[in-house]
Scaffold this active site. Structure first.
Site, PDB file in Angstrom:
ATOM      1  N   GLU A  94       0.854  -1.353   0.023  1.00 46.44           N
ATOM      2  CA  GLU A  94       0.035   0.007  -0.007  1.00 46.44           C
ATOM      3  C   GLU A  94       0.873   1.257   0.039  1.00 46.44           C
ATOM      4  O   GLU A  94       1.926   1.319   0.725  1.00 46.44           O
ATOM      5  CB  GLU A  94      -0.776   0.112   1.378  1.00 46.44           C
ATOM      6  CG  GLU A  94      -2.095   0.644   1.262  1.00 46.44           C
ATOM      7  CD  GLU A  94      -2.796   0.371   2.564  1.00 46.44           C
ATOM      8  OE1 GLU A  94      -3.350  -0.770   2.850  1.00 46.44           O
ATOM      9  OE2 GLU A  94      -3.106   1.420   3.376  1.00 46.44           O
ATOM     10  N   CYS A 335      -4.049   2.573   7.946  1.00 45.84           N
ATOM     11  CA  CYS A 335      -2.972   2.013   7.365  1.00 45.84           C
ATOM     12  C   CYS A 335      -2.818   0.733   7.374  1.00 45.84           C
ATOM     13  O   CYS A 335      -2.817  -0.004   8.545  1.00 45.84           O
ATOM     14  CB  CYS A 335      -1.730   2.855   7.773  1.00 45.84           C
ATOM     15  SG  CYS A 335      -0.488   2.166   6.849  1.00 45.84           S
TER      16      CYS A 335
END
Ligand code: SAH
Length: 349
Positions: A94, A335
């Site tokens: 990511e 996150c």
């Protein structure tokens, strides 16, 4: 796969050796380095200044061409963009692009998963798969730049993973990304976030690389911090702060501290006072983060007033403090969540 030679991990000098050992002229090394790190031609097939035979040979040792963006989610509130990037072995990382008034920045992942086990963090929930190689960190920047048609000259190593737990690959990546012949990013524009691996902070200081570091503190009391962050059982807050002083003495870079505020866990005056105690005489910046709730951590985020009160109290007591701007909150998910959700959808456990 970890042991495979990948040319995109190599410095110009190492590439020279590779080319010469393979019967090629050494000036080809710089051409290859620039193709990848400056001109963003990832596929040797497209390196038209090389002969067909050489392109074929290079192709065997090239992995960056297999990295690609598989998903991009744009915030409707600001210009934040979240990317999922697939690596050559099918793993996913990511990466987040952020735009500020004065500059753009990118938040990179340094590992696939994480070993640190912080209770509030989504990155660590599916455990650890592997370290990222230097070129896989480069690829995150290059692919986002290509996608947006811009150059990014500021980065934070604050995505998935503990960067100091992947020390050699991360420092090599920093070498590559700051090379004048490539991306030429300024070392001053690089910030590494760590949960506090003291031995590695000292190593980083001794090697005087000169990046900025920021410490995930989250609680000023060892016995409580341990509960949130298992790494606290290995290194005490005092040891971390000593390492920070050492880092500051060696590099003269102001140290950052991150403090995720969790309602009724670490947000009362007792915590503020202890933090003042620990940080008031240090050349540092405290960054307060509002907890981003995740399913596995049954706690709440404080409201805006609480965050303001916390910040004002710290500033009044001579600890330079800011609140981290919430970027792209509509696409957020803590996150690491995006990656996990996508893995689950793809049937990866
Ligand atoms: N391993 C590095 C990078 C982690 S991510 C480190 O520990 O610093 C960057 C920051 O986000 C860290 O301070 C981390 O503790 C924090 N963080 C992780 N999950 C969070 C959540 N759910 N809400 C708020 N902050 C979080």
């Amino acid at each position: 796969m970890q042991n495979k030679i990948v040319l995109e991990n190599m410095t110009v000098d190492e590439l020279k050796e590779f080319f010469v050992n393979n019967g090629e002229k050494s000036f080809r090394a710089l051409q290859y380095f620039q193709a990848i790190h400056k001109n963003r031609i990832f596929n040797p097939d497209k390196m038209t200044n090389f002969s067909n035979d050489l392109r074929k040979k290079l192709d065997e040792y090239n992995d960056i061409k297999n990295c690609s963006i598989i998903k991009r989610i744009d915030s409707k509130l600001d210009n934040t963009k979240k990317y999922l990037i697939e690596l050559s072995d099918g793993n996913i990382v990511e990466t987040v692009f952020m735009e500020y008034k004065t500059h753009t920045s990118i938040c990179l992942s340094t590992q696939i998963g994480c070993k640190m086990g912080c209770k509030f963090c989504a990155s660590t929930k599916k455990s650890f798969i592997r370290n990222l190689q230097p070129y896989e960190m480069c690829a995150q920047i290059y692919l986002v730049e290509n996608d947006l048609g811009i150059r990014i000259n500021n980065m934070v190593l604050m995505g998935i993973g503990e960067p100091l737990d992947n020390y050699d690959n991360v420092t090599r990546f920093i070498d590559l990304i700051t090379d004048k012949e490539g991306q030429d990013m300024s070392i001053r524009n690089i910030t590494l976030s760590t949960c506090g691996l003291v031995d590695k902070i000292i190593k980083l200081a001794d090697e005087n690389i000169g990046i900025n570091i920021t410490i995930s503190l989250h609680n000023p009391f060892d016995n409580e911090r341990n509960q949130l962050m298992p790494i606290g059982n290995k290194y005490s807050i005092e040891e971390i702060l000593d390492a920070c002083d050492y880092y500051f003495d060696k590099t003269k870079r102001r140290i950052g501290f991150e403090y995720t505020v969790i309602e009724n866990v670490n947000d009362s005056k007792k915590y503020m006072d202890k933090l003042v105690d620990l940080l008031k005489n240090r050349n540092c910046l405290l960054n307060l983060i509002t907890l981003n709730p995740i399913e596995e951590f049954n706690q709440k985020s404080p409201d805006r007033n609480k965050m303001m009160e916390f910040m004002n109290y710290m500033n009044k007591n001579n600890v330079n403090t800011t609140i981290r701007r919430k970027q792209g909150i509509d696409i957020e998910g803590a996150c690491g969540q995006l990656r996990i959700n996508n893995m689950t959808k793809r049937g990866v456990k």
